[in-house]
Design a protein around this motif. Structure first.
Motif, PDB file in Angstrom:
ATOM      1  N   SER A  65       0.818  -1.212   0.000  1.00  0.00           N
ATOM      2  CA  SER A  65       0.000   0.000   0.000  1.00  0.00           C
ATOM      3  C   SER A  65       0.858   1.272   0.000  1.00  0.00           C
ATOM      4  O   SER A  65       0.366   2.343  -0.302  1.00  0.00           O
ATOM      5  CB  SER A  65      -0.965   0.003   1.182  1.00  0.00           C
ATOM      6  OG  SER A  65      -0.256   0.143   2.397  1.00  0.00           O
ATOM      7  N   PHE A  67       3.201   1.861  -2.108  1.00  0.00           N
ATOM      8  CA  PHE A  67       3.490   2.222  -3.493  1.00  0.00           C
ATOM      9  C   PHE A  67       2.444   3.211  -3.988  1.00  0.00           C
ATOM     10  O   PHE A  67       1.268   3.109  -3.657  1.00  0.00           O
ATOM     11  CB  PHE A  67       3.477   0.995  -4.405  1.00  0.00           C
ATOM     12  CG  PHE A  67       4.631   0.057  -4.168  1.00  0.00           C
ATOM     13  CD1 PHE A  67       5.928   0.429  -4.472  1.00  0.00           C
ATOM     14  CD2 PHE A  67       4.414  -1.202  -3.648  1.00  0.00           C
ATOM     15  CE1 PHE A  67       6.991  -0.432  -4.267  1.00  0.00           C
ATOM     16  CE2 PHE A  67       5.461  -2.076  -3.428  1.00  0.00           C
ATOM     17  CZ  PHE A  67       6.747  -1.685  -3.740  1.00  0.00           C
ATOM     18  N   SER A  68       2.868   4.137  -4.840  1.00  0.00           N
ATOM     19  CA  SER A  68       1.938   5.099  -5.414  1.00  0.00           C
ATOM     20  C   SER A  68       1.023   4.384  -6.417  1.00  0.00           C
ATOM     21  O   SER A  68       1.392   3.351  -6.969  1.00  0.00           O
ATOM     22  CB  SER A  68       2.704   6.225  -6.115  1.00  0.00           C
ATOM     23  OG  SER A  68       3.405   5.706  -7.225  1.00  0.00           O
ATOM     24  N   ASP A  70       0.397   4.969  -9.395  1.00  0.00           N
ATOM     25  CA  ASP A  70       0.955   4.853 -10.737  1.00  0.00           C
ATOM     26  C   ASP A  70       2.266   4.071 -10.774  1.00  0.00           C
ATOM     27  O   ASP A  70       2.972   4.067 -11.780  1.00  0.00           O
ATOM     28  CB  ASP A  70       1.150   6.237 -11.360  1.00  0.00           C
ATOM     29  CG  ASP A  70       2.148   7.075 -10.585  1.00  0.00           C
ATOM     30  OD1 ASP A  70       2.466   6.740  -9.420  1.00  0.00           O
ATOM     31  OD2 ASP A  70       2.617   8.083 -11.155  1.00  0.00           O
ATOM     32  N   PHE A  71       2.562   3.381  -9.700  1.00  0.00           N
ATOM     33  CA  PHE A  71       3.788   2.582  -9.654  1.00  0.00           C
ATOM     34  C   PHE A  71       3.791   1.566 -10.797  1.00  0.00           C
ATOM     35  O   PHE A  71       2.843   0.807 -10.962  1.00  0.00           O
ATOM     36  CB  PHE A  71       3.914   1.875  -8.306  1.00  0.00           C
ATOM     37  CG  PHE A  71       5.090   0.944  -8.209  1.00  0.00           C
ATOM     38  CD1 PHE A  71       6.379   1.439  -8.133  1.00  0.00           C
ATOM     39  CD2 PHE A  71       4.901  -0.431  -8.195  1.00  0.00           C
ATOM     40  CE1 PHE A  71       7.461   0.586  -8.040  1.00  0.00           C
ATOM     41  CE2 PHE A  71       5.983  -1.291  -8.106  1.00  0.00           C
ATOM     42  CZ  PHE A  71       7.264  -0.784  -8.027  1.00  0.00           C
ATOM     43  N   MET A  72       4.816   1.592 -11.600  1.00  0.00           N
ATOM     44  CA  MET A  72       5.006   0.700 -12.746  1.00  0.00           C
ATOM     45  C   MET A  72       3.868   0.777 -13.758  1.00  0.00           C
ATOM     46  O   MET A  72       3.593  -0.188 -14.470  1.00  0.00           O
ATOM     47  CB  MET A  72       5.217  -0.755 -12.284  1.00  0.00           C
ATOM     48  CG  MET A  72       6.542  -0.939 -11.570  1.00  0.00           C
ATOM     49  SD  MET A  72       6.919  -2.646 -11.170  1.00  0.00           S
ATOM     50  CE  MET A  72       7.130  -3.347 -12.780  1.00  0.00           C
ATOM     51  N   ALA A  73       3.184   1.932 -13.852  1.00  0.00           N
ATOM     52  CA  ALA A  73       2.085   2.104 -14.796  1.00  0.00           C
ATOM     53  C   ALA A  73       2.565   1.930 -16.234  1.00  0.00           C
ATOM     54  O   ALA A  73       1.799   1.516 -17.097  1.00  0.00           O
ATOM     55  CB  ALA A  73       1.447   3.481 -14.617  1.00  0.00           C
ATOM     56  N   ARG A  76       7.662  -2.548 -16.943  1.00  0.00           N
ATOM     57  CA  ARG A  76       9.030  -2.698 -16.459  1.00  0.00           C
ATOM     58  C   ARG A  76      10.061  -2.300 -17.486  1.00  0.00           C
ATOM     59  O   ARG A  76      11.254  -2.357 -17.231  1.00  0.00           O
ATOM     60  CB  ARG A  76       9.289  -4.157 -16.051  1.00  0.00           C
ATOM     61  CG  ARG A  76       8.425  -4.574 -14.919  1.00  0.00           C
ATOM     62  CD  ARG A  76       8.584  -5.987 -14.457  1.00  0.00           C
ATOM     63  NE  ARG A  76       9.596  -6.781 -15.109  1.00  0.00           N
ATOM     64  CZ  ARG A  76       9.912  -8.001 -14.746  1.00  0.00           C
ATOM     65  NH1 ARG A  76       9.300  -8.555 -13.733  1.00  0.00           N
ATOM     66  NH2 ARG A  76      10.822  -8.686 -15.389  1.00  0.00           N
TER      67      ARG A  76
END
Length: 87
Positions: A65, A67-68, A70-73, A76
Motif C-alpha cells: 500500500s 506504493f503510489s 501509478d507505480f510501474m504504470a 518494467r
C-alpha cells in the motif's frame, strides 16, 4: 576457540547472566546469517532449541500500500533475458 572449549563438531560455551536473563554466546560458525530477527526457544527435555520465528505475511499488504497508484504504470521496460544452457 576464543573462550570456548570443544571440537568443531560440538562447540562448548558458557551460560552467563545478562540482566535478569540467562544468555549464551553463539559461536560464529553456528551463528544465524542475520542479527535483526526474532527467534523462538523451545525446551525439549534438557535441550533448548533455538530457531528463527517464521516470517508473518500480514504486513506485506501494508508494504504494497506504500506504493503510489501509478507505480510501474508504464511497465518494467525492456527486459533482455540471459541465454540459458538447455536442460
Amino acid at each position: 576457540m576464543d573462550g570456548m572449549r570443544g571440537t568443531a563438531a560440538m562447540p562448548i560455551t558458557k551460560v552467563f547472566r545478562n540482566g535478569n536473563s540467562q544468555a549464551v554466546r553463539i559461536p560464529a560458525d553456528l551463528a544465524f546469517d542475520r542479527n535483526d530477527m526474532d527467534v523462538e526457544i523451545e525446551r525439549v527435555g534438557d535441550e533448548l532449541r533455538i530457531r528463527p520465528v517464521a516470517r508473518r505475511l500480514d504486513k506485506v499488504l501494508d508494504k504494497f500500500s506504500a506504493f503510489s497508484p501509478d507505480f510501474m504504470a508504464e511497465g518494467r521496460g525492456e527486459n533482455i533475458e540471459a541465454e540459458r544452457d538447455p536442460l
